[in-house]
Design a protein around this motif. Structure first.
Motif, mmCIF file in Angstrom:
data_model
loop_
_atom_site.group_PDB
_atom_site.id
_atom_site.type_symbol
_atom_site.label_atom_id
_atom_site.label_comp_id
_atom_site.label_asym_id
_atom_site.label_seq_id
_atom_site.Cartn_x
_atom_site.Cartn_y
_atom_site.Cartn_z
ATOM 1 N N ASP A 123 0.793 -1.364 -0.063
ATOM 2 C CA ASP A 123 0.034 0.036 -0.108
ATOM 3 C C ASP A 123 0.868 1.342 0.017
ATOM 4 O OD1 ASP A 123 -2.105 1.821 0.150
ATOM 5 O OD2 ASP A 123 -2.648 1.325 2.178
ATOM 6 N N THR A 124 0.967 1.919 -0.847
ATOM 7 C CA THR A 124 1.603 3.130 -1.435
ATOM 8 C C THR A 124 1.147 4.361 -1.565
ATOM 9 O OG1 THR A 124 1.847 3.174 -3.884
ATOM 10 C CG2 THR A 124 3.363 1.467 -2.458
ATOM 11 N N PRO A 125 1.840 5.596 -1.374
ATOM 12 C CA PRO A 125 1.122 6.972 -1.508
ATOM 13 C C PRO A 125 0.200 7.037 -2.982
ATOM 14 C CG PRO A 125 3.054 7.229 -0.568
ATOM 15 C CD PRO A 125 2.892 5.672 -0.927
ATOM 16 N N TYR A 126 0.683 6.065 -3.872
ATOM 17 C CA TYR A 126 0.050 6.202 -5.042
ATOM 18 C C TYR A 126 -1.068 5.154 -5.384
ATOM 19 C CZ TYR A 126 4.885 8.041 -5.264
ATOM 20 O OH TYR A 126 5.938 9.059 -5.123
ATOM 21 N N GLY A 127 -1.266 4.352 -4.410
ATOM 22 C CA GLY A 127 -2.116 3.280 -4.488
ATOM 23 C C GLY A 127 -1.708 1.821 -4.166
ATOM 24 N N VAL A 128 -2.477 0.948 -4.342
ATOM 25 C CA VAL A 128 -2.206 -0.390 -3.713
ATOM 26 C C VAL A 128 -1.300 -1.059 -4.841
ATOM 27 C CG1 VAL A 128 -2.743 -2.742 -3.268
ATOM 28 C CG2 VAL A 128 -4.045 -0.808 -2.132
ATOM 29 N N ARG A 129 -0.095 -1.364 -5.096
ATOM 30 C CA ARG A 129 0.664 -1.706 -5.967
ATOM 31 C C ARG A 129 0.879 -3.102 -5.892
ATOM 32 N NH1 ARG A 129 4.889 3.079 -7.498
ATOM 33 N NH2 ARG A 129 3.567 4.340 -8.732
ATOM 34 N N VAL A 130 0.806 -4.019 -6.860
ATOM 35 C CA VAL A 130 0.649 -5.424 -7.115
ATOM 36 C C VAL A 130 1.737 -5.884 -7.918
ATOM 37 C CG1 VAL A 130 -0.559 -7.482 -7.389
ATOM 38 C CG2 VAL A 130 -1.623 -5.916 -6.272
ATOM 39 N N LEU A 131 2.390 -6.874 -7.638
ATOM 40 C CA LEU A 131 3.507 -7.404 -8.523
ATOM 41 C C LEU A 131 3.274 -8.954 -8.506
ATOM 42 C CD1 LEU A 131 6.062 -7.741 -10.307
ATOM 43 C CD2 LEU A 131 7.371 -7.746 -7.876
ATOM 44 N N LEU A 132 3.324 -9.637 -9.631
ATOM 45 C CA LEU A 132 3.041 -11.034 -9.970
ATOM 46 C C LEU A 132 3.967 -11.315 -11.092
ATOM 47 C CD1 LEU A 132 0.529 -13.471 -9.417
ATOM 48 C CD2 LEU A 132 1.495 -13.391 -11.725
ATOM 49 N N GLY A 133 4.999 -12.370 -10.907
ATOM 50 C CA GLY A 133 5.943 -12.727 -12.177
ATOM 51 C C GLY A 133 6.393 -14.100 -12.124
ATOM 52 N N ASP A 134 7.304 -14.562 -13.029
ATOM 53 C CA ASP A 134 7.740 -15.840 -13.223
ATOM 54 C C ASP A 134 9.080 -15.739 -13.792
ATOM 55 O OD1 ASP A 134 8.095 -18.493 -13.487
ATOM 56 O OD2 ASP A 134 6.700 -18.622 -15.190
ATOM 57 N N VAL A 135 9.941 -16.348 -12.983
ATOM 58 C CA VAL A 135 11.490 -16.213 -13.449
ATOM 59 C C VAL A 135 11.723 -17.631 -14.265
ATOM 60 C CG1 VAL A 135 13.782 -16.552 -12.341
ATOM 61 C CG2 VAL A 135 12.163 -15.411 -11.180
ATOM 62 N N ARG A 136 12.696 -17.298 -15.152
ATOM 63 C CA ARG A 136 13.014 -18.368 -15.896
ATOM 64 C C ARG A 136 13.837 -19.426 -14.936
ATOM 65 N NH1 ARG A 136 18.258 -19.436 -18.070
ATOM 66 N NH2 ARG A 136 18.274 -20.737 -19.586
ATOM 67 N N GLY A 137 13.293 -20.691 -15.349
ATOM 68 C CA GLY A 137 13.853 -21.785 -14.498
ATOM 69 C C GLY A 137 12.860 -22.186 -13.114
ATOM 70 N N LYS A 138 13.191 -23.162 -12.589
ATOM 71 C CA LYS A 138 12.288 -23.719 -11.446
ATOM 72 C C LYS A 138 13.228 -23.780 -10.170
ATOM 73 C CE LYS A 138 9.306 -26.255 -14.558
ATOM 74 N NZ LYS A 138 8.884 -27.619 -14.884
ATOM 75 N N GLY A 139 12.595 -24.241 -9.124
ATOM 76 C CA GLY A 139 12.983 -24.723 -7.956
ATOM 77 C C GLY A 139 14.229 -23.596 -7.226
ATOM 78 N N LEU A 140 15.042 -24.081 -6.609
ATOM 79 C CA LEU A 140 15.880 -23.046 -5.761
ATOM 80 C C LEU A 140 16.815 -22.272 -6.484
ATOM 81 C CD1 LEU A 140 16.843 -25.384 -2.608
ATOM 82 C CD2 LEU A 140 15.033 -23.717 -2.696
ATOM 83 N N SER A 141 17.014 -22.605 -7.769
ATOM 84 C CA SER A 141 17.966 -21.811 -8.679
ATOM 85 C C SER A 141 17.291 -20.559 -9.199
ATOM 86 C CB SER A 141 18.122 -22.545 -9.957
ATOM 87 O OG SER A 141 17.204 -22.793 -10.748
ATOM 88 N N ALA A 142 16.055 -20.398 -8.939
ATOM 89 C CA ALA A 142 15.394 -19.239 -9.494
ATOM 90 C C ALA A 142 15.118 -18.430 -8.013
ATOM 91 C CB ALA A 142 13.911 -19.536 -10.291
ATOM 92 N N VAL A 143 15.286 -18.671 -6.958
ATOM 93 C CA VAL A 143 15.041 -18.232 -5.768
ATOM 94 C C VAL A 143 15.607 -16.849 -5.752
ATOM 95 C CG1 VAL A 143 14.886 -17.965 -3.446
ATOM 96 C CG2 VAL A 143 14.175 -19.813 -4.415
ATOM 97 N N GLY A 144 17.159 -16.648 -6.031
ATOM 98 C CA GLY A 144 17.833 -15.566 -6.002
ATOM 99 C C GLY A 144 17.106 -14.358 -6.786
#
Length: 401
Positions: free
Chosen positions: A165-186
């Motif tokens: 919740d920011t001064p500009y409104g509620v900002r939302v992020l959703l995404g998908d990193v290339r790869g799976k598992g712990l290698s994509a966590v960083g």
């Protein structure tokens, strides 16, 4: 918030089956003993008794495995003495050797289970950093979330989401990193941490996307892995202003969100500036008016980040999701028809929508979900949203479905 990790609901008989499996070494010992008594002496069924402690090593403790070995050894001596079976010394030696080996195997198994438990604890801590719990309500905006990791043992994958919740409104992020598992966590952590910091300071959503692109590029420069520079992420950024019933979207090469028009709280649809919206009964796919590059790809392929704005009608809900949802396959190899399914859910309240989606995905795939899945529903809570604002200057409203 909903973040399940299991692939499906446990069956009622699962506990009974687990108990039966746990007692199987003792039941096997009893079965072999009974058969040794009932069968002719020529069969020498008692020589199968070493199988019991060997089986116990896979599920029992070291002491319990040793105790079962001692009991089976005593049962073997009793049977051989009672029926004068030959080769008593050989069978006793074999049973003692198998029991010792089984006890060592149980010790190794328990050590590995403790190591796995520690790894899962680390994964849980990493998940708490990347996927912090999102409140059900932020500034009058209701938010529901769903997360399923492809690598269930790791309990975390390359999909991510965040809402602030920011001064500009509620900002939302959703995404998908290339790869799976712990290698994509960083990579996912670099993006979400950058979003949590910049979302409060950057007034423009396109500039915020550019900041996230810079964050992942700088992170990639610090990683020494050979393919570190190839890491990128697709994402959708949203800025919801509930008092004006307005939402802005930046789609960075990600599957487009879906608008569920009307529903339990109203019947009017939304209008907006998205140029490629595909119309379906009760739902609309919010394709961007112009393509924007994925995060960490802007410098390579060029292009600017485009902001589309739309107005929300009463009862409208926005469904954000990763490609793990649409790429879920059934036994025949067909993809999950998300748009058709969503079009039939216009009367479903937002808090139940993702629960139903989770059940449907498990049912559709037969429980074989093999990709990371993240989904998020945004909706204005009743009484929190004001009257619709006038269309932005230069906007070309898209007809209601």
């Amino acid at each position: 918030m909903t973040i399940p990790h299991r692939r499906g609901r446990p069956r009622a008989s699962g506990t009974r089956q687990s108990r039966l499996a746990w007692w199987s070494p003792a039941l096997l010992t009893l079965l072999i003993g009974v058969l040794a008594v009932l069968t002719p002496q020529d069969f020498a069924v008692s020589r199968l008794l070493p199988a019991a402690p060997a089986l116990a090593a896979s599920m029992w403790s070291v002491s319990a495995t040793l105790l079962l070995g001692v009991l089976t050894l005593a049962a073997m001596f009793a049977i051989q003495i009672a029926f004068a079976e030959p080769a008593t010394a050989f069978t006793a030696f074999a049973l003692a050797a198998v029991t010792a080996a089984a006890a060592y195997a149980a010790h190794v198994r328990l050590q590995r289970e403790r190591t796995l438990s520690q790894v899962r604890s680390v994964a849980d801590a990493a998940q708490a950093v990347v996927l912090r719990p999102v409140p059900h309500r932020l500034g009058g905006v209701g938010i529901e979330t769903l997360y399923l990791a492809a690598a269930e043992e790791a309990r975390i994958g390359g999909d991510f989401f965040e809402a602030v919740d920011t001064p500009y409104g509620v900002r939302v992020l959703l995404g998908d990193v290339r790869g799976k598992g712990l290698s994509a966590v960083g990579v996912a952590s670099a993006i979400t941490n950058g979003f949590r910091e910049a979302a409060y300071d950057v007034p423009d959503l396109a500039r915020l996307a550019r900041r996230l692109d810079t964050s992942i590029r700088r992170y990639s420069d610090t990683v020494t892995a050979p393919d570190a520079g190839e890491g990128f992420a697709t994402a959708v950024l949203a800025e919801v202003r509930p008092g004006r019933r307005e939402v802005s979207l930046v789609n960075c090469g990600h599957p487009p969100p879906i608008l569920l028009s009307g529903g339990p709280d109203g019947a009017t649809g939304a209008t907006g500036t998205g140029a490629g919206a595909a119309t379906r009964p009760g739902s609309r796919v919010l394709d961007p008016s112009a393509p924007s590059p994925p995060l960490n790809m802007a410098a390579l392929i060029g292009g600017e980040y485009t902001v589309d704005t739309l107005r929300l009608g009463p009862g409208d809900r926005l469904l954000f999701y990763t490609d793990g949802v649409t790429e879920t396959r059934d036994v025949a190899g067909g993809f999950f028809p998300l748009q058709e399914w969503v079009a039939r859910q216009t009367a479903v309240p937002a808090p139940r929508l993702l629960e139903l989606l989770h059940r449907q995905l498990v049912r559709f795939s037969g429980g074989a979900l093999d990709d990371d899945i993240a989904a998020l529903v945004v909706h204005c809570e009743a009484g929190a949203c004001g009257e619709p604002a006038a269309a932005p200057s230069g906007a070309s409203p898209v007809p209601d479905p």
